[in-house]
Every structure is written in C-alpha cells, then in structure tokens.
Write an enzyme that holds these catalytic residues in place. Structure first.
Site, PDB file in Angstrom:
ATOM      1  N   GLY A   7     -21.415   5.591   4.297  1.00 32.68           N
ATOM      2  CA  GLY A   7     -20.444   5.965   3.267  1.00 32.68           C
ATOM      3  C   GLY A   7     -21.007   5.744   1.880  1.00 32.68           C
ATOM      4  N   GLY A  61     -19.551   6.759  -1.131  1.00 31.73           N
ATOM      5  CA  GLY A  61     -18.520   7.105  -2.096  1.00 31.73           C
ATOM      6  C   GLY A  61     -18.599   6.242  -3.346  1.00 31.73           C
ATOM      7  N   VAL A  67     -17.778   3.195  -3.999  1.00 30.12           N
ATOM      8  CA  VAL A  67     -18.326   1.854  -3.812  1.00 30.12           C
ATOM      9  C   VAL A  67     -19.669   1.885  -3.099  1.00 30.12           C
ATOM     10  CG1 VAL A  67     -17.943  -0.420  -2.775  1.00 30.12           C
ATOM     11  CG2 VAL A  67     -16.038   0.810  -3.831  1.00 30.12           C
ATOM     12  N   LYS A 124       0.851  -1.191   0.000  1.00 32.92           N
ATOM     13  CA  LYS A 124       0.000   0.000   0.000  1.00 32.92           C
ATOM     14  C   LYS A 124       0.876   1.226   0.000  1.00 32.92           C
ATOM     15  CE  LYS A 124      -4.521   0.843   0.282  1.00 32.92           C
ATOM     16  NZ  LYS A 124      -5.577   0.046  -0.404  1.00 32.92           N
TER      17      LYS A 124
END
Length: 359
Positions: free
Chosen positions: A192, A194, A196, A88
């Site tokens: 959330g 966003g 996805v 990452k």
C-alpha cells in the site's frame, strides 16, 4: 441504534460484538448514500475518528466496517493517552460507483448533517476516500470536524504524523527483533503506497532500507521506480522473504492463510484492523512473528489532530509525542513477553486501564 434503511441481509454484522454507545445509519437526503456514524465510547471525551468513503458489496458491509473501526478508535485514542473517545463514520459506495465532484459535495453535506444530529458526541476528520478539502465541505453543516485545510483555518491532513508514528514503531520493532534501530540494509515489504505508505516508503528508502512494495493502483509503480524498490503483484506480496511486513492498505489483511504464508519476523504497519479476528494475534504469536498492534502504531494522526487543534499548539511537542509511540510499542512487547500473552492482549490491557480509570 437508529436504523432508517431497510435491510436485505445482516450477515455482514454477524459475530461483531456490539459494545457501542450509539450508531446512526441513515440515507443522505442529497446523495442517496447510506451513511453510518458509529460512536463506540465517550468515556475519555468526545469521540474522534475519520470519515471513510469506500466501495463495499453491500451497505451492511459498510456498517460492519464502521463498527470495527470505531471500536479500534477507542483503543487507539486511549492507548495514545488522549482524552478522546472512539468513533468512525463510513459512507457506502456501491461497487463500481465513482462520484463526481458535485456528488462528493452532496455526500459530505449529508455526512455533516448526520454528525450534527448527534449533538457533539462525535468529531470527524479525513480518512480513506476523503480529504482535508472534503472536510471543509462537512464544516458547512457542522462544527464537529477537524483536519481542515490550512486555507480554511485548519491544521491540514494528519498523514505526515501518521507516517512518522509508523516509522517510530518500525524502529521499535527492529530493536526488539535485532537489538538495533538501524534501518540500513533491513528488508521491508510495504503493501500500500497511499498517503501514509508512500511517505513511509520515501523515508525508509532515504534511511537505507531495502524495499519491496506493491499497491492496487499500478500508477504507484512510478514511486517504486524512483525509490529503487522492487515491485511485486499484490496477491503475493506477503510471501516475500524479508525482515518486516508493513501493511498500509485496507484492513483484514492478516487472515489465517496469509499468516501461514508470511516469510518475515515482524509485522508493523499503518492499516487499521489488520487482524481478520482476535484469534489472528495468537496465530502470529504461534509462528514467532512479532506483531505491533495497529491501533497503537497508527495513532500519530489522531495525536496530531488533537494537539495541533489546541490554542497553544507547538510542533516540537507534537513531534515528541508522536515519536513516543515507539516507547508504547516497546512497552507492549515487554508486557506481552513477561505475561506470556499476545501483543494484542497487552495493548488492549494498556488501553483498558485508561478506560477503566475513567469509568
């Protein structure tokens, strides 16, 4: 570990197991931003994990996030059956800092230089705070990047595939809890909306689910209104009585306090690193709340990036592979029940078996 930035405090790193092969922490020569590239494992192949650009209180918080996220990527790629390791990259933005387009370009060029310096052990893609278009800038400095826009000859962002994998996992979780994968009339709480979470909300609403939603961005309320979903404040979303809680924002949401206040039978969502600590899995289990491990649930994106980048890429095969995430979730639930262990432990055993075989 290469450390090239002075440390005012390393408190954010205390308690995080260091099991990584290599971690680069450097200051971008153009942007002046602290960039961390964490390579956790290459046992199964080149490490793959997205590039996150986000605001943190301190640069050490960004490093800590990179360590946690890269470890999860090793488990994710292994559990998904991919011949890829885990890594990452995280770019630290100080609190309150919003980059201009020119500053974003500088940050991406710096990220490309950092990745290139590692000699190919790590490949990046878009993640929170970045995009396929920004990955095209990274490509100006390194070839070790995927998920580029179609206009640049790439396969695009993997959000559709990630959402599809989460949707499949929701079906598997509903079946485990209620004996049926029918979404109609089931009440889901999505935290959330966003890339996805928004896609997931649209698909679930179309399937007949009852939705309660929230997001830190109040503009997302427009989507909630379009879907006929109930909008609630972020702070109290986890207390809503429903069938499933679906976290699709940033990680660390499942704290002891939140777990104690959850009013659902299951948790399954797209957010990475949902558990505050490994002990959180036992806390969920003790409350009788079925948790679908995040690194299994949200693997659709890396499955898509890995398969779509192959010369003989076939959309039908990719779709089948992403949908099969539901089978992995089902197996994890069964293993956890049979062995009297948490679903986290069952998922880690599954991933570890592949990693051990590669040793």
């Amino acid at each position: 570990m290469t450390l090239t930035h002075p440390s005012p405090s390393l408190e954010a790193l205390v308690g995080i197991p260091f099991t990584h092969e290599r971690v680069l922490i450097t200051t971008g020569t153009r942007s002046g931003l602290v960039i961390t590239v964490a390579v956790h494992s290459t046992k199964l192949g080149q490490a793959l994990g997205g590039a996150r650009m986000w605001q943190y209180p301190d640069w050490t918080d960004a490093v800590a996030d990179a360590l946690r996220l890269s470890t999860a990527m090793t488990l994710k790629n292994a559990a998904a059956g991919l011949n890829l390791g885990g890594g990452k990259s995280v770019i630290h933005l100080p609190l309150g800092v919003v980059l201009t387009d020119a500053e974003k370009r500088d940050a991406m060029l710096d990220l490309g230089d950092a990745i290139e310096s590692l000699g190919g052990v790590y490949m990046t893609a878009e993640d929170v705070g970045t995009s396929a278009e920004l990955m095209a800038i990274v490509q100006e400095r390194t070839d070790h990047v995927c998920g580029l826009p179609a206009s640049s000859g790439g396969v695009g962002e993997p959000a559709d595939a990630t959402a599809a994998g989460v949707y499949a996992s929701i079906l598997a979780t509903l079946e485990a809890l209620f004996g049926s994968r029918d979404v109609t009339g089931r009440h889901l709480v999505i935290a959330g909306l966003g890339q996805v979470g928004g896609r997931l909300a649209i698909a679930l609403a179309a399937a007949g689910a009852t939705l309660t939603v929230t997001d830190i961005n109040p503009a997302k309320r427009e989507l909630a209104d379009e879907l006929g979903a109930e909008w609630v404040p972020v702070a109290g979303v986890h207390r809503v009585q429903a069938d499933l809680f679906v976290p699709c924002g940033l990680g660390g949401v499942l704290t002891s306090t939140v777990i104690g206040e959850l009013n659902v039978l299951g948790v399954v969502g797209a957010a990475n690193n949902q558990l505050e600590s490994p002990a959180s899995a036992a806390e969920l289990d003790a409350r009788g709340i079925l948790w679908a491990p995040d690194f299994v649930v949200n693997a659709g994106g890396v499955v898509y990036l890995a398969m779509a980048s192959e010369p003989d890429a076939d959309l039908a095969s990719i779709t089948t592979r992403v949908d099969a995430i539901a089978d992995v979730v089902t197996q994890i639930f069964a293993d956890a029940h049979e062995q009297s262990i948490t679903t986290l432990a069952a998922a880690e055993l599954l991933a570890s078996a592949r990693l051990d075989a590669a040793s």
